[in-house]
Write a protein that holds these residues in place. Structure first.
Motif, PDB file in Angstrom:
ATOM      1  N   UNK A  50      -3.496   0.421  -0.638  1.00  0.00           N
ATOM      2  CA  UNK A  50      -4.590   1.327  -0.533  1.00  0.00           C
ATOM      3  C   UNK A  50      -4.507   2.594  -1.644  1.00  0.00           C
ATOM      4  N   UNK A  51      -5.478   2.624  -2.309  1.00  0.00           N
ATOM      5  CA  UNK A  51      -5.912   3.755  -3.240  1.00  0.00           C
ATOM      6  C   UNK A  51      -5.913   5.025  -2.502  1.00  0.00           C
ATOM      7  N   UNK A  52      -5.148   5.861  -2.579  1.00  0.00           N
ATOM      8  CA  UNK A  52      -5.154   7.321  -1.828  1.00  0.00           C
ATOM      9  C   UNK A  52      -6.409   8.091  -2.146  1.00  0.00           C
ATOM     10  N   UNK A  53      -7.228   8.022  -3.220  1.00  0.00           N
ATOM     11  CA  UNK A  53      -8.368   8.672  -3.568  1.00  0.00           C
ATOM     12  C   UNK A  53      -9.628   8.085  -2.990  1.00  0.00           C
ATOM     13  N   UNK A  54      -9.725   6.624  -3.329  1.00  0.00           N
ATOM     14  CA  UNK A  54     -11.247   6.041  -3.148  1.00  0.00           C
ATOM     15  C   UNK A  54     -11.011   5.004  -1.719  1.00  0.00           C
ATOM     16  N   UNK A  55      -9.408   4.929  -1.033  1.00  0.00           N
ATOM     17  CA  UNK A  55      -9.516   4.256   0.026  1.00  0.00           C
ATOM     18  C   UNK A  55      -9.654   2.959  -0.013  1.00  0.00           C
ATOM     19  N   UNK A  56      -9.887   2.414  -1.335  1.00  0.00           N
ATOM     20  CA  UNK A  56     -10.040   0.756  -1.766  1.00  0.00           C
ATOM     21  C   UNK A  56      -8.793   0.167  -1.604  1.00  0.00           C
ATOM     22  N   UNK A  57      -8.972  -0.923  -0.847  1.00  0.00           N
ATOM     23  CA  UNK A  57      -7.660  -1.690  -0.414  1.00  0.00           C
ATOM     24  C   UNK A  57      -7.519  -2.849  -1.224  1.00  0.00           C
ATOM     25  N   UNK A  58      -6.437  -3.458  -1.406  1.00  0.00           N
ATOM     26  CA  UNK A  58      -6.183  -5.082  -1.641  1.00  0.00           C
ATOM     27  C   UNK A  58      -4.940  -5.335  -0.789  1.00  0.00           C
ATOM     28  N   UNK A  59      -5.246  -6.794  -0.344  1.00  0.00           N
ATOM     29  CA  UNK A  59      -4.211  -7.400   0.541  1.00  0.00           C
ATOM     30  C   UNK A  59      -3.678  -8.672  -0.313  1.00  0.00           C
ATOM     31  N   UNK A  60      -2.374  -8.741  -0.133  1.00  0.00           N
ATOM     32  CA  UNK A  60      -1.737 -10.090  -0.662  1.00  0.00           C
ATOM     33  C   UNK A  60      -0.815 -10.445   0.243  1.00  0.00           C
ATOM     34  N   UNK A  61      -0.015 -11.437   0.124  1.00  0.00           N
ATOM     35  CA  UNK A  61       0.852 -12.127   0.829  1.00  0.00           C
ATOM     36  C   UNK A  61       2.105 -12.512  -0.042  1.00  0.00           C
ATOM     37  N   UNK A  62       3.339 -12.064   0.692  1.00  0.00           N
ATOM     38  CA  UNK A  62       4.669 -12.281  -0.070  1.00  0.00           C
ATOM     39  C   UNK A  62       4.831 -13.825  -0.152  1.00  0.00           C
TER      40      UNK A  62
END
Length: 877
Positions: free
Chosen positions: A52-64
């Motif tokens: 999560x980007x702290x300034x824009x709240x944009x998120x990305x999700x990946x899997x290990x």
């Protein structure tokens, strides 16, 4: 509705186009990477890593991956990385600064713990479920899927203290903590809910027709036990159910879906296809859209008048979707418009007929019929259609330390229920009037049409600092509900020679009703929590409400007029106001244990009764059930103590709550004797007391189990009586002190266990088993007096007279039953495939008692789905 939907969708489309304007320059990127391991140092594949980007709240999700590693390209900035996996404690690392062209490493070592750290908004603010100071359950989509749950009835079977009684396709009676006044029927549209239902913050409750929304792409289902009137208002007298959806994720592109196919023992086949997508719309907006189609296999057979059998008559489908756009032009402002649509279409009912006046083994002058397991008798189809549409707008703005939230919603429901009323009609035209078989066997479809439109607006402020947290708000709703019945018996007037000459009912329509309701409600509420110390906190709140309801109704037809060929009209108005307070005391014994005590009040709005079908009533029934023009608000005071504990080194939890609910003016629904009508009586006193407990344990990485159970002792504390012309005093419809309240079992238990193991470095296999026990219960107040039907029910004019028996016995108490489900599958990074078996023991459960004209026309039971085998695939490329 069409024009509204068009305008709403057009506004969304314009918003999407505006937000999707292309960016012509891209900043350089950096890289976040790391390895996820367990406490022993072994790699952990399949963990969900959220950046999560702290300034824009944009998120990305990946899997290990198979070796536990992950890697993501991100724009320069500060980031928060969170890792979660079933069976492990969630871990988070904050303030990870990434520069353009640089690489930052963030490794994690996960500790075994509970399945998930679930965050809920039961108090209109985000809290861990263990920190909520009252009894709440919040099964996630993953947990529900593992337990083979596909609707609200399945959710209730897995949560103690929560009951959903099946009353037919799309129809149910929802209850919590034993508080139930019994079956709500279609021809009582003025009866209100005792349990509120929400989709996120939008009200979707509608008595009898609580929407059974598809659970695809939901974050969780929150079950809030006990009165929630302070924050959620009317309809939440004994609890609230909230479907919490996954919001659009800014900066994330992904798609996901599920496929399923199944077959029912001695029934049909079903399956579903579901697909979802999340896509960015520029840098400050995103959309999330899902769609689904679920084909439901049938398992009920219908015997026809010529004794042929129609197979699997209760097939159907559920289809729909959700479309939401999240717009965040600044860190302070978030706007989320959304549109939800669902259509349910069923071809028949899940009803077993045990006695039908037109098809039974006792007749000697009509073909004798014995209805076997999962069979019914019909002459015509009994389709059910429910179209549900919701448009809402969620706006949040942050004023420093105060959050402003506005929720605007519009709901449109269009429901058509068709019942084969030939047995009911025959009991009147043949049994009461004495007309011959060619007339009383005429097809008699009874159309029940419900249309409801609801506007709601809620505005609230929330804030807090240090030891104080608070919320203040106002709420307004406007409901317009139209309801009508139409019983068309084509050919009746010509064959019978009875010319009705009704003023409103068309030719051959034996019963006609046209009802209109307008309900306005306004409320103001507030609640605050103050920490007296690090261990002690106190929460207090109150809601003031005012409502008014106007009702216009007209009844006509041979069965509905005043007996002299004139329509019956009984308009009315009812108003009420009151307060619903709540006080909660919490004491933190240690970091692992918290004690809570609560006093709260819930309420259920009153209403106006329909007039009796006077032409069908005996003189005594007119005395007993007449004069009940309206019913008052129902109120419940809840007294509760509970404890929430973390156990086994934070690898388990144990929650328990004991409660006593004092109910005043219980709105008991009763069948009005011979009148073929329903009436609501206020029972002065009732009470419910009981215990709820939940245990979840994850002893190691491979195994977890959970148990949820409840005990309810709910009874009437008053007796209603009636005096006949001879001065004889009798109890009205079984409303007698000490009788059980309907709908809710005394004992309910659900248990689930999962064992998982690593097949290969990139694959996990798992096996899940669930057990559900539902105790015995009744359907309506007064059902304890049933069980015997004198034959023939209408003497010598009974269709099929003479009979070869003088009495028919049945059990009005719905027996306890057990269900066992199993699921075995393999999970990889991008997909999850499983085989499942529901109702392994092929238990035939009786879910509710169905009756026509008291019990003299038909007696039946709603039943569950037989043993079902299936395969399902979930994918997330």
């Amino acid at each position: 509705m069409i024009s509204f939907c068009n305008r709403f969708l057009m506004s969304i489309a314009l918003t999407v186009l505006w937000c999707a304007a292309p960016a012509y320059s891209q900043p350089s990127t950096g890289r976040l990477s790391g390895v996820v391991r367990d406490a022993t140092g072994a790699a952990v594949p399949g963990a969900t890593v959220t950046i999560t980007n702290a300034s824009t709240n944009a998120t990305q999700t990946v899997t290990s991956s198979a070796d536990g590693s992950y890697s993501v390209n991100v724009p320069p900035g500060a980031y928060t990385v969170t890792v979660s996996l079933r069976g492990f404690a969630r871990q988070t690392r904050k303030e990870l600064k990434v520069d353009g062209g640089a690489a930052v490493a963030a490794d994690f070592a996960l500790e075994p713990q509970l399945q998930e750290e679930v965050t809920v908004t039961a108090m209109r603010r985000e809290q861990n479920v263990e920190d909520v100071p009252f009894s709440v359950a919040a099964p996630t989509e993953q947990v529900l899927r593992a337990r083979c749950v596909d609707g609200i009835e399945g959710v209730a079977a897995n949560v103690g203290g929560f009951t959903v009684q099946n009353l037919g396709p799309g129809q149910s009676q929802v209850a919590m903590r034993g508080v139930s006044s019994g079956q709500i029927v279609r021809d009582q549209p003025g009866v209100k809910e005792q349990v509120g239902a929400y989709l996120d913050d939008s009200v979707i409750s509608l008595s009898l027709f609580t929407p059974d929304l598809d659970l695809f792409d939901l974050s969780r289902v929150e079950v809030l036990r006990g009165p929630q009137g302070t924050l959620f208002g009317s309809g939440s007298e004994s609890g609230t159910v909230r479907y919490i959806s996954n919001p659009p994720e800014i900066g994330v592109t992904k798609w996901f879906g599920e496929l399923d196919g199944n077959t029912i023992h001695d029934g049909g086949q079903g399956g579903y296809a579901k697909l979802g997508v999340n896509a960015p719309l520029g840098k400050t907006a995103a959309l999330r859209a899902i769609g689904y189609y679920d084909r439901v296999g049938g398992y009920m057979d219908a015997v026809q008048p010529n004794l042929s059998v129609k197979k699997d008559v209760n097939t159907g489908y559920r289809t729909g979707g959700r479309f939401a756009v999240k717009i965040a032009p600044s860190e302070r402002l978030t706007i989320v418009p959304r549109f939800v649509y669902q259509k349910v279409k069923m071809d028949g009912w899940n009803r077993i007929d045990v006695y039908n006046i037109l098809a039974n083994p006792f007749t000697t002058t009509r073909p004798a019929v014995t209805l076997d397991d999962r069979r019914q008798f019909t002459q015509i189809g009994e389709p059910f259609t429910d179209k549900f549409a919701l448009a809402d707008l969620d706006v949040k703005y942050v004023f420093g330390k105060v959050d402003l939230t506005s929720i605007t919603s519009y709901t449109d429901r269009n429901i058509l229920v068709v019942r084969d009323a030939t047995a009911l009609t025959a009991s009147i035209t043949g049994g009461s009037i004495g007309l011959p078989a060619p007339i009383y066997t005429l097809n008699a479809p009874l159309d029940d049409a419900t249309k409801a439109k609801v506007w709601t607006q809620e505005l609230r402020l929330a804030g807090g600092q240090r030891r104080v947290r608070w919320v203040l708000g106002g709420f307004y709703s406007h409901l317009k509900r139209d309801y009508g019945q139409n019983l068309l018996v084509s050919g009746f007037e010509d064959l019978s020679g009875i010319h009705l000459h009704e003023q409103l009912a068309p030719k051959d329509v034996l019963f006609f009703s046209d009802l209109h309701y307008k309900l306005d409600q306004v409320a103001a509420f507030g609640e605050g929590t103050y920490d007296l110390s690090d261990e002690v906190s106190i929460t207090g709140g109150v809601r003031y409400y005012h409502f008014s309801e106007d009702k216009a109704q007209v009844f006509d037809g041979l069965f509905g007029d005043d007996g002299n060929g004139h329509p019956v009209s009984q308009p009315g108005t009812t108003k009420a106001n009151g307060v619903a307070p709540r006080l909660i005391f919490s004491y933190k014994v240690s970091d692992k244990t918290k004690l809570n005590a609560q006093v709260s009040k819930g309420f259920r709005l009153g209403g106006i009764n329909d007039p009796l079908n006077a032409p069908l009533c005996t003189p005594q029934d007119l005395v007993t059930f007449g004069g009940q023009e309206a019913w008052k608000d129902e109120k419940a005071w809840n007294y509760e103590v509970g404890a929430k504990s973390r156990i086994f080194g934070n690898r388990g939890s144990f929650n328990v709550a004991a409660f006593y609910m004092d109910i005043r003016d219980l709105q008991a629904t009763v069948t009005a004797g011979s009148c073929s009508s329903r009436v609501v009586f206020n029972v002065p006193k009732a009470r419910s007391q009981g215990v709820e407990a939940e245990l979840e344990v994850v002893p190691n990485r491979n195994f977890d189990f959970a148990v949820s159970g409840s005990f309810n002792d709910s009874t009437l504390q008053s007796t209603l009586t009636s005096t006949d012309a001879r001065g004889v005093v009798t109890v009205v419809s079984g409303i007698e002190k000490g009788r059980r309240l309907p709908t809710v079992p005394r004992f309910q238990l659900a248990a689930a266990a999962t064992y998982q193991w690593q097949l290969r470095p990139s694959s996990l296999a798992y096996l899940t088993g669930t057990f559900q026990h539902i105790g015995s219960r009744f359907t309506q107040v007064g059902d304890e007096d049933l069980g015997t039907l004198s034959l023939p029910p209408f003497g010598s004019t009974t269709p099929g007279f003479p009979y070869n028996a003088s009495v028919f016995t049945y059990d009005p108490e719905l027996a306890a039953y057990d269900l066992v489900n199993a699921r075995v599958g393999v999970r990889r990074e991008k997909w999850d495939v499983a085989l499942y078996a529901n109702n392994l023991t092929d238990e035939r459960a009786f879910l509710s008692l169905d009756r026509e004209r008291g019990t003299r026309a038909r007696i039946g039971y709603l039943t569950n789905q037989p043993r079902t085998f299936g395969i399902t695939l979930r994918f997330n490329p």
